[in-house]
Design a protein around this motif. Structure first.
Motif, short mmCIF file in Angstrom:
data_model
loop_
_atom_site.label_atom_id
_atom_site.label_comp_id
_atom_site.label_asym_id
_atom_site.label_seq_id
_atom_site.Cartn_x
_atom_site.Cartn_y
_atom_site.Cartn_z
N LEU A 93 -8.94 -4.46 -3.77
CA LEU A 93 -7.99 -5.53 -3.45
C LEU A 93 -6.98 -4.97 -2.48
CD1 LEU A 93 -6.90 -8.39 -3.92
CD2 LEU A 93 -5.48 -7.45 -5.76
N LEU A 94 -6.99 -5.49 -1.26
CA LEU A 94 -6.11 -5.00 -0.20
C LEU A 94 -4.92 -5.93 -0.07
CD1 LEU A 94 -5.70 -2.96 2.17
CD2 LEU A 94 -6.81 -4.68 3.62
N ARG A 95 -3.73 -5.38 -0.19
CA ARG A 95 -2.49 -6.14 -0.01
C ARG A 95 -1.88 -5.72 1.33
NH1 ARG A 95 -1.86 -4.78 -5.88
NH2 ARG A 95 -2.07 -6.74 -7.02
N VAL A 96 -1.79 -6.66 2.26
CA VAL A 96 -1.20 -6.40 3.57
C VAL A 96 0.18 -7.04 3.57
CG1 VAL A 96 -1.49 -6.59 6.06
CG2 VAL A 96 -3.51 -6.45 4.58
N LEU A 97 1.22 -6.20 3.54
CA LEU A 97 2.58 -6.67 3.39
C LEU A 97 3.40 -6.39 4.64
CD1 LEU A 97 3.23 -5.31 -0.23
CD2 LEU A 97 2.24 -7.50 0.45
N PRO A 98 4.42 -7.19 4.89
CA PRO A 98 5.26 -6.97 6.08
C PRO A 98 6.17 -5.77 5.89
CG PRO A 98 6.12 -8.78 4.79
CD PRO A 98 4.82 -8.39 4.14
N ASP A 99 6.67 -5.26 7.01
CA ASP A 99 7.60 -4.13 6.99
C ASP A 99 8.86 -4.53 6.23
OD1 ASP A 99 8.47 -1.61 7.47
OD2 ASP A 99 9.13 -2.00 9.53
N GLY A 100 9.42 -3.59 5.48
CA GLY A 100 10.64 -3.85 4.74
C GLY A 100 10.40 -4.41 3.36
N THR A 101 9.14 -4.57 2.96
CA THR A 101 8.83 -5.07 1.62
C THR A 101 9.19 -4.03 0.58
OG1 THR A 101 7.00 -6.39 2.50
CG2 THR A 101 6.97 -5.92 0.14
N PRO A 102 9.80 -4.44 -0.54
CA PRO A 102 10.08 -3.46 -1.60
C PRO A 102 8.80 -2.77 -2.04
CG PRO A 102 11.17 -5.55 -2.04
CD PRO A 102 10.26 -5.78 -0.88
N PRO A 103 8.90 -1.52 -2.48
CA PRO A 103 7.70 -0.79 -2.91
C PRO A 103 6.91 -1.58 -3.94
CG PRO A 103 9.61 0.66 -2.83
CD PRO A 103 10.13 -0.72 -2.62
N PHE A 104 5.60 -1.63 -3.75
CA PHE A 104 4.73 -2.38 -4.64
C PHE A 104 4.14 -1.41 -5.65
CE2 PHE A 104 2.94 -6.66 -4.70
CZ PHE A 104 1.96 -6.53 -5.66
N PRO A 105 4.15 -1.77 -6.93
CA PRO A 105 3.60 -0.83 -7.93
C PRO A 105 2.13 -0.55 -7.68
CG PRO A 105 3.94 -3.01 -8.88
CD PRO A 105 4.61 -3.02 -7.54
N GLU A 106 1.74 0.72 -7.81
CA GLU A 106 0.35 1.08 -7.63
C GLU A 106 -0.48 0.54 -8.78
OE1 GLU A 106 -0.20 5.21 -7.07
OE2 GLU A 106 1.10 5.36 -5.31
N ALA A 107 -1.70 0.15 -8.46
CA ALA A 107 -2.61 -0.38 -9.48
C ALA A 107 -4.02 0.08 -9.15
CB ALA A 107 -2.54 -1.91 -9.53
N PRO A 108 -4.79 0.47 -10.17
CA PRO A 108 -6.18 0.87 -9.91
C PRO A 108 -6.95 -0.25 -9.24
CG PRO A 108 -5.52 1.43 -12.15
CD PRO A 108 -4.43 0.57 -11.59
N GLY A 109 -7.73 0.10 -8.21
CA GLY A 109 -8.52 -0.89 -7.51
C GLY A 109 -7.77 -1.69 -6.48
N ALA A 110 -6.50 -1.33 -6.21
CA ALA A 110 -5.71 -2.05 -5.22
C ALA A 110 -5.11 -1.06 -4.23
CB ALA A 110 -4.60 -2.85 -5.90
N ARG A 111 -4.90 -1.53 -3.01
CA ARG A 111 -4.29 -0.70 -1.98
C ARG A 111 -3.26 -1.54 -1.23
NH1 ARG A 111 -8.04 1.87 2.63
NH2 ARG A 111 -8.93 2.88 0.75
N VAL A 112 -2.12 -0.93 -0.97
CA VAL A 112 -1.05 -1.62 -0.24
C VAL A 112 -0.96 -1.03 1.16
CG1 VAL A 112 1.42 -2.07 -0.11
CG2 VAL A 112 0.25 -2.18 -2.31
N VAL A 113 -0.95 -1.91 2.15
CA VAL A 113 -0.77 -1.51 3.55
C VAL A 113 0.46 -2.22 4.07
CG1 VAL A 113 -1.72 -1.56 5.87
CG2 VAL A 113 -3.22 -1.13 3.93
N VAL A 114 1.45 -1.47 4.55
CA VAL A 114 2.63 -2.05 5.16
C VAL A 114 2.35 -2.24 6.64
CG1 VAL A 114 5.07 -1.74 5.69
CG2 VAL A 114 4.17 -1.06 3.45
N ASN A 115 2.50 -3.45 7.11
CA ASN A 115 2.10 -3.83 8.45
C ASN A 115 3.33 -4.14 9.29
OD1 ASN A 115 0.82 -4.85 10.71
ND2 ASN A 115 -0.77 -5.88 9.51
N PRO A 116 3.84 -3.19 10.05
CA PRO A 116 5.08 -3.39 10.81
C PRO A 116 5.00 -4.52 11.84
CG PRO A 116 4.54 -1.06 10.67
CD PRO A 116 3.34 -1.81 10.19
N CYS A 117 3.81 -4.77 12.37
CA CYS A 117 3.71 -5.79 13.41
C CYS A 117 3.24 -7.12 12.85
CB CYS A 117 2.78 -5.33 14.53
SG CYS A 117 1.07 -5.07 14.04
N HIS A 118 3.26 -7.25 11.52
CA HIS A 118 2.84 -8.48 10.88
C HIS A 118 3.86 -9.58 11.19
CE1 HIS A 118 0.01 -10.38 8.32
NE2 HIS A 118 0.84 -10.61 7.32
#
Length: 288
Positions: A74-99
């Motif tokens: 499960l890929l989470r693509v979040l905008p820059d400045g998003t509060p830290p997202f808790p890590e979870a097995p099977g998930a990945r967070v990508v901070v996207n500055p140009c989103h």
């Protein structure tokens, strides 16, 4: 117009590995909507829609990682400045500055071809192996073509064995099992004059030593060895020549990982190449 579902079926039939990507959640502003889908092939190319160019770049890079280990993500693509997202097995967070400022979640499911197994010979053992392999969800090859097979079981019991082994090795099969006694198997392989690398791919006598006597028990020992080679030793299902894995680079402006291709924005400065997720990052870099 071919739908993503139809394209996925086509790739499955052709035994080509790919990733099925589905947008499962969005937060405006974003161009993607839940239910949008795409397929990503092993060369990094994408068909379908999972968001704009920046989000798509993150999806393509993550998809190739899932193809490598076969694990859904499960890929989470979040905008820059998003509060830290808790890590979870099977998930990945990508901070996207140009989103654009929105967020999307994309479920990536790697679709790997089942292992293909060909059985050579017309004997009770070969029939039992084919039946058990089909029960284990192997793709049992009925043609005389070895190319693309994960394993070949030679169970002719003295008929056509050397020709079958040579053909399987020449086709690049990683696991060749010869049903024969230790003594007869050694004679057959010695006459083939195999290299050390080729000999390591041939397993004789075939199967794990479980005291098997009947054709069904022998088939169980053989398929146990094949499954162990896949699950423990890393024998990979084959679908022919693998696609070259695309080069990856880090955008020097936003820090995103991008796949390098003919359409990737690019600049060469002082003899060094730089690649960018989008034309906006390229413009910012050249302006600076």
């Amino acid at each position: 117009m071919t739908t993503i579902a139809e394209r996925a079926r086509e790739l499955t039939v052709s035994r080509e590995p790919f990733v099925h990507a589905t947008v499962v959640r969005t937060q405006d502003p974003t161009s993607a909507r839940p239910g949008d889908a795409a397929v990503i092939r092993s060369d990094g190319s994408i068909e379908g829609f999972v968001g704009g160019v920046c989000a798509e770049s993150s999806v393509r890079a993550a998809a190739l990682d899932t193809l490598r280990d076969g694990t859904a993500l499960l890929l989470r693509v979040l905008p820059d400045g998003t509060p830290p997202f808790p890590e979870a097995p099977g998930a990945r967070v990508v901070v996207n500055p140009c989103h654009s400022g929105g967020a999307i979640e994309v479920f990536l499911r790697p679709m790997l071809p089942p292992p293909a197994l060909r059985v050579v010979g017309d004997t009770p053992i070969s029939a039992a192996v084919a039946t058990l392999a089909a029960f284990l969800d192997f793709d049992v090859v009925t043609s005389d073509e070895d190319a693309g097979c994960t394993a070949v079981v030679v169970a002719g019991l003295g008929r056509g064995e050397q020709e079958a082994i040579r053909a399987a090795l020449d086709a690049g099969v990683g696991f060749v099992a010869l049903v024969a006694s230790s003594r007869r198997g050694a004679v057959v392989l010695d006459e083939l004059e195999l290299t050390d690398v080729e000999r390591a791919r041939v397993h004789s006598p075939a199967g794990l030593d479980i005291g098997a006597c009947t054709p069904q028990e022998i088939a169980l020992s053989i398929m146990s060895e094949v499954v162990r080679a896949i699950r423990v030793d890393g024998l990979a299902p084959s679908s022919g020549a693998p696609a070259a894995r695309p080069q990856q680079a880090v955008d020097p402006v936003c820090g995103m990982t991008v796949l390098v291709g003919s359409e990737t924005p690019h600049a060469r400065v002082d003899g060094q190449d730089f690649w960018f997720c989008c034309a906006g990052c390229l413009a910012s870099y050249t302006a600076a």
